[in-house]
Design a protein around this motif. Structure first.
Motif, PDB file in Angstrom:
ATOM      1  N   PRO A  11     -23.148  64.286 -18.446  1.00 56.48           N
ATOM      2  CA  PRO A  11     -23.339  62.833 -18.551  1.00 56.48           C
ATOM      3  C   PRO A  11     -22.178  62.126 -19.237  1.00 56.48           C
ATOM      4  O   PRO A  11     -21.767  61.046 -18.805  1.00 56.48           O
ATOM      5  N   ILE A  12     -21.632  62.751 -20.287  1.00 54.09           N
ATOM      6  CA  ILE A  12     -20.489  62.117 -20.950  1.00 54.09           C
ATOM      7  C   ILE A  12     -19.321  62.049 -19.973  1.00 54.09           C
ATOM      8  O   ILE A  12     -18.642  61.035 -19.836  1.00 54.09           O
TER       9      ILE A  12
ATOM     10  N   ASN B  70     -14.623  59.734  -5.968  1.00 53.63           N
ATOM     11  CA  ASN B  70     -15.313  58.471  -5.726  1.00 53.63           C
ATOM     12  C   ASN B  70     -14.334  57.371  -5.330  1.00 53.63           C
ATOM     13  O   ASN B  70     -14.683  56.477  -4.567  1.00 53.63           O
ATOM     14  N   PHE B  71     -13.110  57.451  -5.840  1.00 53.06           N
ATOM     15  CA  PHE B  71     -12.108  56.478  -5.412  1.00 53.06           C
ATOM     16  C   PHE B  71     -11.835  56.645  -3.915  1.00 53.06           C
ATOM     17  O   PHE B  71     -11.793  55.672  -3.163  1.00 53.06           O
ATOM     18  N   LYS B  72     -11.684  57.879  -3.500  1.00 53.55           N
ATOM     19  CA  LYS B  72     -11.477  58.116  -2.062  1.00 53.55           C
ATOM     20  C   LYS B  72     -12.677  57.637  -1.247  1.00 53.55           C
ATOM     21  O   LYS B  72     -12.520  57.092  -0.160  1.00 53.55           O
TER      22      LYS B  72
ATOM     23  N   PRO C 141     -21.294  56.936  -7.730  1.00 57.58           N
ATOM     24  CA  PRO C 141     -22.466  57.813  -7.912  1.00 57.58           C
ATOM     25  C   PRO C 141     -22.060  59.107  -8.610  1.00 57.58           C
ATOM     26  O   PRO C 141     -20.939  59.579  -8.443  1.00 57.58           O
ATOM     27  N   PRO C 142     -22.952  59.667  -9.432  1.00 53.10           N
ATOM     28  CA  PRO C 142     -22.652  60.971 -10.035  1.00 53.10           C
ATOM     29  C   PRO C 142     -22.578  62.044  -8.952  1.00 53.10           C
ATOM     30  O   PRO C 142     -23.335  62.010  -7.992  1.00 53.10           O
ATOM     31  N   GLN C 143     -21.634  62.966  -9.110  1.00 50.55           N
ATOM     32  CA  GLN C 143     -21.493  64.015  -8.092  1.00 50.55           C
ATOM     33  C   GLN C 143     -22.246  65.247  -8.569  1.00 50.55           C
ATOM     34  O   GLN C 143     -21.683  66.149  -9.182  1.00 50.55           O
ATOM     35  N   LEU C 144     -23.525  65.233  -8.255  1.00 55.56           N
ATOM     36  CA  LEU C 144     -24.422  66.247  -8.809  1.00 55.56           C
ATOM     37  C   LEU C 144     -24.032  67.668  -8.413  1.00 55.56           C
ATOM     38  O   LEU C 144     -24.067  68.583  -9.231  1.00 55.56           O
ATOM     39  N   GLY C 145     -23.652  67.817  -7.151  1.00 58.87           N
ATOM     40  CA  GLY C 145     -23.281  69.154  -6.692  1.00 58.87           C
ATOM     41  C   GLY C 145     -22.129  69.712  -7.504  1.00 58.87           C
ATOM     42  O   GLY C 145     -22.153  70.858  -7.951  1.00 58.87           O
ATOM     43  N   PHE C 146     -21.129  68.865  -7.718  1.00 60.25           N
ATOM     44  CA  PHE C 146     -19.945  69.281  -8.474  1.00 60.25           C
ATOM     45  C   PHE C 146     -20.337  69.660  -9.906  1.00 60.25           C
ATOM     46  O   PHE C 146     -19.867  70.654 -10.450  1.00 60.25           O
ATOM     47  N   MET C 147     -21.218  68.848 -10.490  1.00 60.55           N
ATOM     48  CA  MET C 147     -21.689  69.147 -11.845  1.00 60.55           C
ATOM     49  C   MET C 147     -22.366  70.516 -11.890  1.00 60.55           C
ATOM     50  O   MET C 147     -22.097  71.322 -12.776  1.00 60.55           O
TER      51      MET C 147
ATOM     52  N   TYR D  41     -14.053  68.276 -17.022  1.00 59.90           N
ATOM     53  CA  TYR D  41     -14.288  68.737 -15.650  1.00 59.90           C
ATOM     54  C   TYR D  41     -15.013  67.666 -14.864  1.00 59.90           C
ATOM     55  O   TYR D  41     -14.677  67.372 -13.723  1.00 59.90           O
ATOM     56  N   ASN D  42     -16.025  67.065 -15.481  1.00 63.24           N
ATOM     57  CA  ASN D  42     -16.858  66.102 -14.780  1.00 63.24           C
ATOM     58  C   ASN D  42     -16.292  64.691 -14.761  1.00 63.24           C
ATOM     59  O   ASN D  42     -16.893  63.800 -14.172  1.00 63.24           O
ATOM     60  N   SER D  43     -15.166  64.466 -15.435  1.00 67.36           N
ATOM     61  CA  SER D  43     -14.663  63.094 -15.449  1.00 67.36           C
ATOM     62  C   SER D  43     -13.401  62.920 -14.618  1.00 67.36           C
ATOM     63  O   SER D  43     -13.033  61.807 -14.296  1.00 67.36           O
ATOM     64  N   THR D  44     -12.722  64.003 -14.275  1.00 68.82           N
ATOM     65  CA  THR D  44     -11.443  63.816 -13.590  1.00 68.82           C
ATOM     66  C   THR D  44     -11.592  63.836 -12.071  1.00 68.82           C
ATOM     67  O   THR D  44     -11.410  62.817 -11.410  1.00 68.82           O
ATOM     68  N   TYR D  45     -11.984  64.981 -11.539  1.00 68.76           N
ATOM     69  CA  TYR D  45     -12.078  65.047 -10.086  1.00 68.76           C
ATOM     70  C   TYR D  45     -13.126  64.084  -9.516  1.00 68.76           C
ATOM     71  O   TYR D  45     -12.861  63.407  -8.525  1.00 68.76           O
ATOM     72  N   PRO D  46     -14.334  63.988 -10.109  1.00 66.06           N
ATOM     73  CA  PRO D  46     -15.323  63.068  -9.535  1.00 66.06           C
ATOM     74  C   PRO D  46     -14.812  61.630  -9.450  1.00 66.06           C
ATOM     75  O   PRO D  46     -15.112  60.925  -8.489  1.00 66.06           O
ATOM     76  N   ALA D  47     -14.024  61.199 -10.428  1.00 65.28           N
ATOM     77  CA  ALA D  47     -13.482  59.838 -10.365  1.00 65.28           C
ATOM     78  C   ALA D  47     -12.549  59.716  -9.165  1.00 65.28           C
ATOM     79  O   ALA D  47     -12.601  58.741  -8.412  1.00 65.28           O
TER      80      ALA D  47
END
Ligand code: ADP
Ligand code: MG
Lengths: 788, 237
Positions: free
Chosen positions: A334-335, A43-45, A362-368, A34-40
């Motif tokens: 984090p992973i 962040n690309f956008k 940057p980490p997307q804290l809200g999404f996490m 969950y935390n590795s697909t959309y946030p990437a």
């Protein structure tokens, strides 16, 4: 919470390590993906957006005839304009270092921005900015593809003098305007093999083209909050005296629009997958929690019988879920965040071909937090409902063997026609549906993931491969102004090595349907042409009559047109009314195809004009033919079709590889989900299976029974997964749509077959270790205790 | 009623290892049980009765000794042969019932009968005989302990096995029901000639047996033949 309950909680975690680990792993792996697909993707956008802002990407592009600086001032004076820059843009041929590449390479050379504040500024990522006449900087992705480095010397052909000249590459740049090498509206996909962009100092470029003090490109940004349509109208009026050739906004500028659409589509798909991962793992965690509570009914009864309050019982399970969700999120997020780095890298190399400047991830804290909270809520609800139910039943009732809940109707049927194991499996499924719910959900989510991933390849194959195959020629020759068909034909046929020629006419047309107006490309082709074939999706077979026109599927979508509709078509000031005879498959571009015989009814004296020649050549003379064709009078472009298709395929392949990443994640998660839920269900029925074994049921029969159950549950999950998968693929298909590109929806039958085979295999593998566990149960324990 | 021994145990030893401790549950048990007898194994709690029954039923393996049933040493059987043994020769009534919770009373009995094949008794019949004709479609969770126990008895008897093993079958029954269940077993024993081994810690029950095997501390210390057993209805406890 009571001390004793706290002890139980800790004791349970220790004793039930397997069960806890199953719930925890399922949730944590869900969190990782969950935390590795959309946030990437997000962040690309953001990287693109940041680059657009920092380099002042234009809102509007105007190609004009060579004009004095007064043109720039006129544009600046128009209402709503924030920044304006004037520049020179020319295209030159790039002579290859060694002639190892067979096709001609075109460099678009643009005059260097004078300051950081200019519209469409560039970022030098390697080397330095060009300072004198013999120096250029090169688009970084292009340099990578052609293996050109800082310090290399290139030979360029073009300019007024016509003689080749040498320049030194002193730096490599990236820019928001040309992150991908899209040449123009006719070829929106990047074609790095044959097209690149370079910048050189204004004076040097102007000198080559005898254009000192002049500009032929005006680019501008609109003021914040300004209405772009109004700005466009104002600037267009201001620049009218200077001979406007082409106007584009960000949706039309092909490099910007294509990249933005792809980035946005991929981010959306990443979001879809993130959510599948979240809800898949959340739902399965919920099921596992519910089963955990169910299996502890007796314990709950005992606790209640000993005087625990309902609240204490409930609190215990909520605490259990909280521990899972919090530690799962703390480990998974984090992973997941670390994995965004390779994923983002993949986005950059796949979509742009080089790292973007101003990198940040940057980490997307809200999404996490949202993900962790959603998981917690699902687990809470799942644990609270059965825990409350168990806690509110009389302790005495809770101490009895659980009575099947889904025990009516079909569950009661005798089903004598089934073999004993099959009958019992079906009974179990119908009477204790919760036990296999995790398996069902796992199969459903797994099917969606696998079908989407494979369907992306189906889409590419169905649309792109078809597109390449329907265009069976080597080169497309474009001439500046339409000429007579016979003239062009004779010219091209005259080149030695040409083995076949067909002509066509491409002109921008304005198409109106009801209240919609759209600027499309009108493409007139011979009724009996052989080099270009069509696949008709709807209506009459393409060019089967001359009663009307055929639309590519993108124009059909953009216009909302249907077969039989009447269109108002305007070409070069002349209007006509035509009927839509059919829709043809056309992944790139938004063309309107016109049979030449129909076009000739509209031309004076029925002449047959042409500005395109589709050419087949003798492979041995390929390079020479291309050079000679580009030297013919009036020729402004010779596109190498096989090379172009390779470039397009490279970009398309990225989407397929992108889908494979999700397939990998998804299969892993599916396996974890299925494995854990089958394991949990087997743990739950360990005692029951042991009792059956004491009655003389053989291990083979136990295996058959469990396999029946697993297969029935998996089958149910697969059936439930068909419609969601279908819808998700439809959704994903339209994500890639732009005005000039769009896929026709398809899912190949083998994709469904593959999903079924993979999931059945996963299910069978998942049940193996727990079945081995049944083999080792000590049957003697059955008679000595209530539970094995 | 004595004849050739159906069951013959010789020097049977069974240990349990609990951490570093070794518990000897059966310590050299030697006993013969003739075919067709109704035998009661009597002993205090923890004396090894259930362990003995488990070994007889092929649910656990002995550490040493031989257990011959119907001329076959079951300590030497393969897992597959043991499965067949449990399926066709033995009917087990557990102390804690162990019915399948997802099956109704009838289905529980039906499953056993179906496995046993042609020589099985009619499941409805068996349930009626234990007095549960009216509760056949109930799930175990909907039955009282005594009723569950009776379903368990019906399940064991429906297989029409050579040997019926019952572990404290009256342990959770009131006196009347207990007597009824014992009566059913005794009647079947007489009608079919099936051998019954019934475990109990209740010495009153031993009066209905053809033979009483007394066990304590994992050792058989007395075997008493009872030429004139009471009828279950004559027993009082
Ligand atoms: N699985 C086991 N692990 C350890 N000890 C056991 C096990 N089963 C039985 N025992 C011990 O063996 C002895 C005999 O047990 P059991 O046959 O159940 O007695 P009974 O049925 O006569 O009450 C007891 O001391 C019991 O604690
Ligand atoms: Mg016992």
């Amino acid at each position: 919470m009571l001390n004793s309950l706290r002890h139980k909680l800790i004791g349970d975690l220790k004793a039930n390590r397997g069960a806890f680990l199953a719930v925890w792993l399922t949730f944590t792996i869900g969190m990782v993906f969950y935390n590795s697909t959309y946030p990437a993707g997000g962040n690309f956008k953001n990287l693109l957006r940041g680059l657009n802002e920092r380099t002042h990407l234009a809102d509007l592009w105007y190609d004009i005839d060579l004009a004095p600086p007064a043109a720039v001032d006129a544009a600046r004076a128009a209402a709503g304009v924030a920044r304006v820059s004037g520049r020179l843009v020319f295209e030159v041929g790039l002579e290859q270092k060694e002639a190892e590449t067979e096709s001609l390479v075109t460099l678009r050379v643009i005059s260097m921005p004078e300051s950081e504040e200019d519209v469409n500024n560039i970022v030098i990522q390697e080397g330095r900015a060009p300072e004198d006449a013999g120096e250029i900087v090169l688009m970084r992705a292009f340099a990578r593809r052609h293996d050109i480095r800082v310090g290399d010397v290139l030979r360029l052909a073009g300019g007024i003098a016509g003689t080749p000249w040498e320049v030194e590459v002193v730096g490599l740049f990236s820019s928001a305007e040309y992150l991908i090498a899209s040449r123009g509206p006719l070829s929106p996909f990047p074609t790095l093999s044959t097209f690149g962009v370079a910048y050189m100092p204004y004076d040097a470029l102007a000198a080559r083209y005898d254009a000192a003090g002049q500009v032929n490109s005006v680019v501008l940004t609109a003021a914040d909050g300004a209405d772009l349509t109004a700005v466009r109208a104002a600037v267009t009026e201001a620049l009218q005296p200077y001979g406007i050739q082409l106007i584009m906004d960000r949706l039309q500028q092909p490099a910007v629009a294509t990249l933005a659409a792809n980035a946005s589509a991929n981010t959306q798909i990443a979001l879809v997958f993130s959510l599948i991962f979240l809800f898949g793992s959340g739902a399965v965690m919920a099921v596992l929690m519910a089963r955990q509570v169910e299996s502890e009914r007796r314990l709950i009864g005992t606790m209640r019988a000993m005087g625990s309050t309902r609240g204490e019982v409930l609190g215990y399970y909520l605490a259990f879920a909280l521990i899972v969700a919090v530690t799962g999120a703390l480990v998974g997020a984090p992973i997941g965040y670390l994995i965004t780095y390779p994923v983002l890298d993949f986005f950059q190399s796949g979509m742009v071909g080089t790292e973007l400047p101003f990198f940040s991830n940057p980490p997307q804290l809200g999404f996490m937090l949202v993900g962790a909270a959603a998981g917690l809520v699902m687990a809470w609800v799942a644990a609270a409902v059965p825990a409350w139910r168990a806690a509110t039943t009389d302790p005495g009732l809770a101490l009895r063997p659980p009575t099947p809940s889904g025990a009516g109707g079909l569950a009661r049927a005798r089903m004598a026609f089934l073999p004993r194991t099959g009958r019992q499996a079906l009974r179990n499924l119908l009477r204790v549906p919760g036990r296999t719910l995790g398996t069902v959900l796992g199969a459903t989510a797994g099917m969606a993931i696998i079908v989407i991933s494979f369907a992306v390849w189906d889409l590419l194959d169905f649309n792109f491969t078809h597109y390449y195959n329907t265009n069976a020629y080597d080169f497309v020759v474009t001439v500046a102004e339409p000429v007579l068909h016979d003239v062009l034909l004779r010219q091209v046929e005259g080149v030695e090595g040409v083995t076949g020629v067909e002509t066509g006419l491409i002109l921008p047309v304005t198409v109106e349907l009801a209240d919609r107006t759209y600027t499309a490309l009108g493409v007139a082709l011979a009724d009996d042409r052989e080099f270009i074939t069509f696949e008709t999706i709807e209506g009459a077979p393409a060019f089967s009559d001359k009663q009307g026109v055929w639309l590519g599927n993108n124009l059909e979508r953009a216009l909302g047109a249907r077969v039989g509709d009447t269109l108002q078509v305007t070409v070069q000031g002349q209007s006509a009314t035509v009927t839509v005879q059919g829709i043809v498959k056309q992944v790139l571009g938004a063309p309107m195809y016109v049979p030449m015989s129909l076009l000739q009814e509209w031309t004076p004296l029925g002449v047959r004009p042409a500005n395109q020649a589709y050419v087949r050549v003798d492979p041995a003379r390929r390079v020479d033919v291309q050079r000679e064709l580009s030297g013919l009078p009036g020729v402004i472009g010779v596109a190498d079709w096989p090379v172009t298709t390779q470039d397009i395929q490279r970009a398309a392949d990225f989407e397929g590889e992108f889908a494979y990443i999700f397939l990998g994640f998804g299969m892993f998660l599916t396996f974890v989900v299925m494995f854990n839920s089958i394991n949990a269900s087997m743990r739950e029925r360990r005692h029951e299976l042991a009792v059956m074994r004491t009655q003389g049921v053989s291990m083979g029969e136990v295996v058959r029974l469990v396999t029946w159950e697993t297969m029935l549950a998996t089958g149910a999950g697969l059936i439930l997964g068909v419609l969601p998968s279908y819808w998700l693929v439809q959704y994903v298909t339209q994500l890639y749509d732009t005005d000039v590109a769009g896929n026709v929806f398809v899912i190949y039958p083998q994709t469904w077959v593959a999903a079924v085979v993979i999931l059945v295999a996963i299910a069978l593998v998942s049940q193996m270790p727990p079945l081995r566990g049944v083999r080792t149960i000590n049957l003697g324990d059955v008679s000595k205790s209530v539970n094995v | 009623m004595s004849g050739t021994p159906l069951i013959s145990l010789k020097d049977v030893i069974k240990h349990y290892v609990l951490g570093s401790e070794q518990i000897t549950a059966l310590d050299g048990v030697t006993v013969d049980i003739p075919a067709g007898e109704f035998v009661v194994v009597l002993g205090p709690s923890g004396s090894g009765k259930t362990t003995l029954l488990n070994l007889l039923g092929g649910l656990e393996a002995a550490a040493a000794g031989t257990i011959c049933v119907d001329g076959e040493d079951i300590t030497r059987l393969s897992e597959a042969a043991l499965t067949q043994y449990r399926r066709h020769k033995v009917g087990f009534v557990f102390q804690f019932f162990n019915l399948l919770p997802t099956l109704t009373a009838l289905e529980n009995v039906d499953m056993a009968a179906e496995m046993a094949g042609a020589h099985a008794h009619d499941p409805r019949d068996m349930l009626a005989r234990v007095g549960l004709g009216e509760r056949m479609s109930h799930y175990p969770g909907q039955l009282s302990g005594g009723q569950q126990q009776r379903v368990a008895v019906a399940r064991a008897l429906a297989k029409n096995p050579t040997l019926v093993l019952a572990d404290e079958p009256t342990g959770s029954l009131d006196k009347e029901t207990g007597i009824e269940v014992l009566q059913v077993m005794r009647d079947l024993n007489r009608q079919t000639g099936q051998t019954f081994v019934v475990v109990t810690h209740n010495s009153a029950i031993s009066t209905i047996a053809d033979r009483v095997v007394r066990i304590s501390g994992g050792k058989v210390y007395m075997v008493v033949e009872n030429p004139e057993p009471f009828e279950p209805s004559e027993v009082d406890w």
